[in-house]
Structure formats: structure tokens, C-alpha cells
Design a protein around this motif. Structure first.
Motif, PDB file in Angstrom:
ATOM      1  N   ALA A  72      12.777 -11.204   8.611  1.00 49.61           N
ATOM      2  CA  ALA A  72      11.667 -12.097   8.953  1.00 49.61           C
ATOM      3  C   ALA A  72      11.800 -12.574  10.392  1.00 49.61           C
ATOM      4  N   GLU A  73      10.676 -12.634  11.059  1.00 42.21           N
ATOM      5  CA  GLU A  73      10.590 -13.154  12.413  1.00 42.21           C
ATOM      6  C   GLU A  73       9.207 -13.774  12.558  1.00 42.21           C
ATOM      7  N   SER A  74       9.177 -15.010  13.019  1.00 33.35           N
ATOM      8  CA  SER A  74       7.914 -15.734  13.164  1.00 33.35           C
ATOM      9  C   SER A  74       7.211 -15.753  11.807  1.00 33.35           C
ATOM     10  N   ASN A  75       6.000 -15.199  11.727  1.00 36.54           N
ATOM     11  CA  ASN A  75       5.271 -15.200  10.457  1.00 36.54           C
ATOM     12  C   ASN A  75       5.178 -13.805   9.838  1.00 36.54           C
ATOM     13  N   GLN A  76       6.057 -12.893  10.268  1.00 42.35           N
ATOM     14  CA  GLN A  76       6.052 -11.542   9.734  1.00 42.35           C
ATOM     15  C   GLN A  76       7.338 -11.254   8.964  1.00 42.35           C
ATOM     16  N   VAL A  77       7.164 -10.452   7.892  1.00 44.29           N
ATOM     17  CA  VAL A  77       8.296 -10.028   7.069  1.00 44.29           C
ATOM     18  C   VAL A  77       8.271  -8.510   6.994  1.00 44.29           C
ATOM     19  N   VAL A  78       9.379  -7.885   7.352  1.00 42.34           N
ATOM     20  CA  VAL A  78       9.518  -6.435   7.293  1.00 42.34           C
ATOM     21  C   VAL A  78      10.417  -6.099   6.108  1.00 42.34           C
ATOM     22  N   THR A  79       9.964  -5.186   5.277  1.00 43.17           N
ATOM     23  CA  THR A  79      10.776  -4.699   4.163  1.00 43.17           C
ATOM     24  C   THR A  79      10.942  -3.184   4.331  1.00 43.17           C
ATOM     25  N   ARG A  80      12.182  -2.733   4.112  1.00 42.61           N
ATOM     26  CA  ARG A  80      12.491  -1.302   4.203  1.00 42.61           C
ATOM     27  C   ARG A  80      13.265  -0.916   2.956  1.00 42.61           C
ATOM     28  N   GLY A  81      12.818   0.163   2.325  1.00 42.90           N
ATOM     29  CA  GLY A  81      13.502   0.603   1.122  1.00 42.90           C
ATOM     30  C   GLY A  81      12.859   1.835   0.542  1.00 42.90           C
ATOM     31  N   THR A  82      12.780   1.859  -0.794  1.00 44.98           N
ATOM     32  CA  THR A  82      12.188   3.004  -1.486  1.00 44.98           C
ATOM     33  C   THR A  82      11.200   2.528  -2.548  1.00 44.98           C
ATOM     34  N   PHE A  83      10.301   3.428  -2.881  1.00 35.39           N
ATOM     35  CA  PHE A  83       9.413   3.257  -4.027  1.00 35.39           C
ATOM     36  C   PHE A  83       9.731   4.413  -4.958  1.00 35.39           C
ATOM     37  N   SER A  84       9.908   4.115  -6.241  1.00 37.83           N
ATOM     38  CA  SER A  84      10.189   5.176  -7.210  1.00 37.83           C
ATOM     39  C   SER A  84       9.359   4.946  -8.461  1.00 37.83           C
ATOM     40  N   LYS A  99       6.359  14.019 -13.034  1.00 38.77           N
ATOM     41  CA  LYS A  99       7.577  14.069 -12.229  1.00 38.77           C
ATOM     42  C   LYS A  99       7.994  12.676 -11.769  1.00 38.77           C
ATOM     43  N   GLN A 100       9.296  12.482 -11.725  1.00 34.69           N
ATOM     44  CA  GLN A 100       9.877  11.267 -11.164  1.00 34.69           C
ATOM     45  C   GLN A 100       9.927  11.441  -9.645  1.00 34.69           C
ATOM     46  N   VAL A 101       9.453  10.434  -8.910  1.00 32.53           N
ATOM     47  CA  VAL A 101       9.462  10.506  -7.453  1.00 32.53           C
ATOM     48  C   VAL A 101      10.212   9.307  -6.873  1.00 32.53           C
ATOM     49  N   MET A 102      10.722   9.505  -5.674  1.00 29.82           N
ATOM     50  CA  MET A 102      11.296   8.414  -4.903  1.00 29.82           C
ATOM     51  C   MET A 102      11.086   8.748  -3.433  1.00 29.82           C
ATOM     52  N   PHE A 103      10.488   7.803  -2.701  1.00 33.98           N
ATOM     53  CA  PHE A 103      10.249   8.034  -1.284  1.00 33.98           C
ATOM     54  C   PHE A 103      10.436   6.737  -0.512  1.00 33.98           C
ATOM     55  N   SER A 104      10.756   6.892   0.765  1.00 36.87           N
ATOM     56  CA  SER A 104      11.006   5.748   1.636  1.00 36.87           C
ATOM     57  C   SER A 104       9.715   5.009   1.954  1.00 36.87           C
ATOM     58  N   VAL A 105       9.844   3.680   2.080  1.00 35.46           N
ATOM     59  CA  VAL A 105       8.714   2.842   2.469  1.00 35.46           C
ATOM     60  C   VAL A 105       9.172   1.803   3.490  1.00 35.46           C
ATOM     61  N   ILE A 106       8.259   1.467   4.365  1.00 39.18           N
ATOM     62  CA  ILE A 106       8.444   0.360   5.293  1.00 39.18           C
ATOM     63  C   ILE A 106       7.149  -0.430   5.298  1.00 39.18           C
ATOM     64  N   TRP A 120       0.813  -3.982   6.416  1.00 38.38           N
ATOM     65  CA  TRP A 120       0.923  -2.622   6.917  1.00 38.38           C
ATOM     66  C   TRP A 120       1.956  -1.930   6.046  1.00 38.38           C
ATOM     67  N   GLY A 121       1.577  -0.844   5.421  1.00 34.70           N
ATOM     68  CA  GLY A 121       2.501  -0.133   4.544  1.00 34.70           C
ATOM     69  C   GLY A 121       2.548   1.341   4.886  1.00 34.70           C
ATOM     70  N   GLN A 122       3.751   1.850   5.103  1.00 36.68           N
ATOM     71  CA  GLN A 122       3.934   3.263   5.377  1.00 36.68           C
ATOM     72  C   GLN A 122       4.961   3.829   4.412  1.00 36.68           C
ATOM     73  N   GLY A 123       4.586   4.928   3.790  1.00 32.69           N
ATOM     74  CA  GLY A 123       5.493   5.629   2.903  1.00 32.69           C
ATOM     75  C   GLY A 123       5.716   7.039   3.414  1.00 32.69           C
ATOM     76  N   ASP A 124       6.801   7.647   3.007  1.00 38.19           N
ATOM     77  CA  ASP A 124       7.106   9.021   3.385  1.00 38.19           C
ATOM     78  C   ASP A 124       6.244   9.956   2.537  1.00 38.19           C
ATOM     79  N   THR A 125       5.014  10.128   2.987  1.00 40.23           N
ATOM     80  CA  THR A 125       4.027  10.916   2.242  1.00 40.23           C
ATOM     81  C   THR A 125       4.474  12.371   2.078  1.00 40.23           C
ATOM     82  N   MET A 126       5.113  12.923   3.098  1.00 37.54           N
ATOM     83  CA  MET A 126       5.574  14.316   2.992  1.00 37.54           C
ATOM     84  C   MET A 126       6.572  14.468   1.855  1.00 37.54           C
TER      85      MET A 126
END
Length: 141
Positions: A72-84, A99-106, A120-126
Motif C-alpha cells: 500500500a502507498e497513499s490510497n492505492q493497494v497492489v496485490t500480486r499472486g495467483t488465481f486458481s 481443467k484446473q488452472v492457475m495463473f499469475s495476477v497483479i 486495474w487487474g492483469q492476469g497471465d492470459t497466455m
């Protein structure tokens, strides 16, 4: 709000999403939220935001976020991990594969007055498409 309060708000919103509790999730989302997520240009307003969330929930009903970093910085929160999760419903025109999936998200969430106002959400779509078997032509490194 403090940095810790902002982190708590964001993490509680993801927890509500992960268990499918949209009503609880609404407590953390501003009515006029702006969202930027994979597969969409912009989500305007909480209705569009929750429509997207429900689409993801339908495709991956047991989907879960696991975060390695919460910054967290100021009024923003960054989360980095995975979605499965298990691909049990239609997703971006792809029929359920089981199928079971797991991919990185930020994610970057901006919090104002105790509500998430921008997401703002970005996942490893590839990686996701490879796991679903629709991008077998991709080179594996």
C-alpha cells in the motif's frame, strides 16, 4: 484512511469475491467504480464491475486468489499472486473444460472513503489459455 485499513478493504473485497458473496462485496465497491480488466476495455460502475465478477465466478466457481504481496502507498493497494480454480463454466467463448488452472495476477486498487473506486487487474492470459488447451501453439519457455 490508513494504509492498513486500505489493505484490509481490498483483501476483504477479494475474499467476498472468492466465496461468491456479492452482497458482502458491494460493501467495499464504490457505485461509480472504474475497472480495467483482462478481456474488457473499461468497466464503468458497480453493475458492470459485478457483471464481470459474476462471469468469472460462473467460469471458475471455486476460484481463489492467493496473494504473495500486498503493498500500500497513499490510497492505492497492489496485490500480486495467483488465481486458481476449476474451469466449470463458459469463459470468453470457451466451453467448460473441467481443467484446473492457475495463473499469475497483479491488481492495483484505489481506495477512497473506505471503498474501491478504481481497479486495474492483469492476469497471465497466455498461461490461462495454454492451460485451457486453446493456445497449444505457444512456445513454452
Amino acid at each position: 484512511m490508513s494504509l492498513e485499513q486500505n489493505k484490509s478493504i481490498v483483501l476483504q473485497a477479494y475474499q467476498a469475491f472468492d466465496v461468491g458473496d456479492i452482497e458482502k462485496g458491494k460493501a467495499f465497491i464504490a457505485p461509480d467504480i472504474k475497472g480495467y480488466v483482462m478481456g474488457r476495455n473499461q468497466l464503468k460502475g458497480s453493475d458492470a464491475f459485478f457483471e464481470y465478477a459474476l462471469m468469472m465466478r460462473t467460469a471458475f466457481p471455486d476460484g481463489r486468489h492467493t496473494f504473495e504481496d500486498v503493498i500500500a502507498e497513499s490510497n492505492q493497494v497492489v496485490t500480486r499472486g495467483t488465481f486458481s480454480g476449476n474451469h466449470s463454466g463458459g469463459f470468453m467463448g470457451i466451453s467448460p473444460t473441467g481443467k484446473q488452472v492457475m495463473f499469475s495476477v497483479i491488481h492495483i486498487d484505489r481506495v477512497m472513503d473506505g471503498k474501491i473506486v478504481e481497479h486495474w487487474g492483469q492476469g497471465d492470459t497466455m498461461a490461462l489459455m495454454q492451460q485451457l488447451g486453446v493456445a497449444t501453439w505457444l512456445i513454452k519457455f
